[in-house]
Design a protein around this motif. Sequence first.
Motif, short mmCIF file in Angstrom:
data_model
loop_
_atom_site.label_atom_id
_atom_site.label_comp_id
_atom_site.label_asym_id
_atom_site.label_seq_id
_atom_site.Cartn_x
_atom_site.Cartn_y
_atom_site.Cartn_z
N CYS A 190 1.34 -3.04 3.87
CA CYS A 190 2.46 -2.42 3.16
C CYS A 190 2.01 -1.99 1.77
O CYS A 190 1.38 -2.75 1.04
N ASP A 191 2.35 -0.74 1.40
CA ASP A 191 2.03 -0.23 0.08
C ASP A 191 3.27 0.50 -0.44
O ASP A 191 3.65 1.54 0.10
N ASP A 192 3.90 -0.05 -1.47
CA ASP A 192 5.13 0.55 -1.97
C ASP A 192 4.89 1.63 -3.02
O ASP A 192 5.83 2.19 -3.57
N THR A 193 3.63 1.95 -3.29
CA THR A 193 3.27 3.14 -4.07
C THR A 193 2.13 3.82 -3.31
O THR A 193 1.02 3.96 -3.81
N VAL A 194 2.44 4.28 -2.12
CA VAL A 194 1.40 4.67 -1.17
C VAL A 194 0.62 5.91 -1.58
O VAL A 194 -0.54 6.08 -1.20
N GLY A 195 1.24 6.81 -2.39
CA GLY A 195 0.55 8.03 -2.74
C GLY A 195 0.15 8.80 -1.50
O GLY A 195 0.95 9.01 -0.58
N THR A 196 -1.13 9.18 -1.41
CA THR A 196 -1.62 9.89 -0.23
C THR A 196 -2.30 8.94 0.76
O THR A 196 -2.95 9.39 1.70
N GLY A 197 -2.17 7.63 0.53
CA GLY A 197 -2.63 6.65 1.51
C GLY A 197 -4.00 6.06 1.24
O GLY A 197 -4.64 5.54 2.15
N GLY A 198 -4.46 6.11 -0.01
CA GLY A 198 -5.80 5.64 -0.33
C GLY A 198 -6.07 4.19 0.04
O GLY A 198 -7.14 3.85 0.54
N LEU A 199 -5.09 3.32 -0.17
CA LEU A 199 -5.28 1.91 0.18
C LEU A 199 -5.32 1.72 1.69
O LEU A 199 -6.05 0.87 2.20
#
Length: 289
Positions: A190-199
């Motif tokens: 889960c990433d709540d600041t996903v942006g373009t998906g880097g993580l």
Amino acid sequence: MNDPKHRTGKSGASSPIDAECHALKIAVDVAEAWHKGSGPARPAVPLGVVATIAVAGMNAQHGPGLAQILRKQSPEEFITIARYTWAVTLHLRPDLTAWAYPLLGWLFENNDQQLRARIKRTADAALDARQLELTATDRRYAADLLGPVLGALRAPANAKVNAQMYTPGDVARALTALTLDDIKPGQSFCDDTVGTGGLFRVAVETIRSRGLNPADMVWVGADIDELAVAATAVNSVIWQLGPRIVLYVGDILTQPDWPAEAQRRRAQFLEQADGLFAAVNVLDFLKRL
């Protein structure tokens, strides 16, 4: 900058730094081509062009010859290929339709000759920068191309691309290192600041290195930027995250239970789309959004 083409092996693999440098080069060339001459900024259009080439490269049977084929197309023919590419992709992955749509609006407009030429010029710039050597090979797992492209398109003319708001690979690896010790199928990311998906991309690197399948995981991400979320949706295809992905566009501070809301929206969209997809062409359905 070293030529990324000569830093790769026969398998198309490269170090993350090589791939990220290549992505930055493509981003700069795409932004320069798009902004050449006059016309509104509209970053969704050139970002959608790069996304189209990436997805076409994954689906194509032409291999390395695809770049030459696309270069030979007229602006009108390129847009026709783009429409077909997304019709096939979204037929297979209807769950991505609503999230990816912000990058696809140009496919349904009555584009004038100037805009069509601008679209094709941008596509040719990406191809000339050897985008397919990055996104149509296993090197695609080593870099997020859409992040720097979005950053370059939004940057002032004198700004550096790598200063934009996407997550470079080294930073992403540091941020995810502590959460990837014990990965099991079915695990949620889960990433709540996903942006373009880097993580997500860095997690995929680790998952693949351990012989696991990213499609066996659950991916949940949110961002207030709809273009960034659209890029994550496309990246989920490029990095083969699989169908268990849920994305949310909005301010999570005003929607604390955003994962549940994202799931609800996804289910509602698929319920509405199911009947229509059976009755009409996917692209006709997109026009109704």
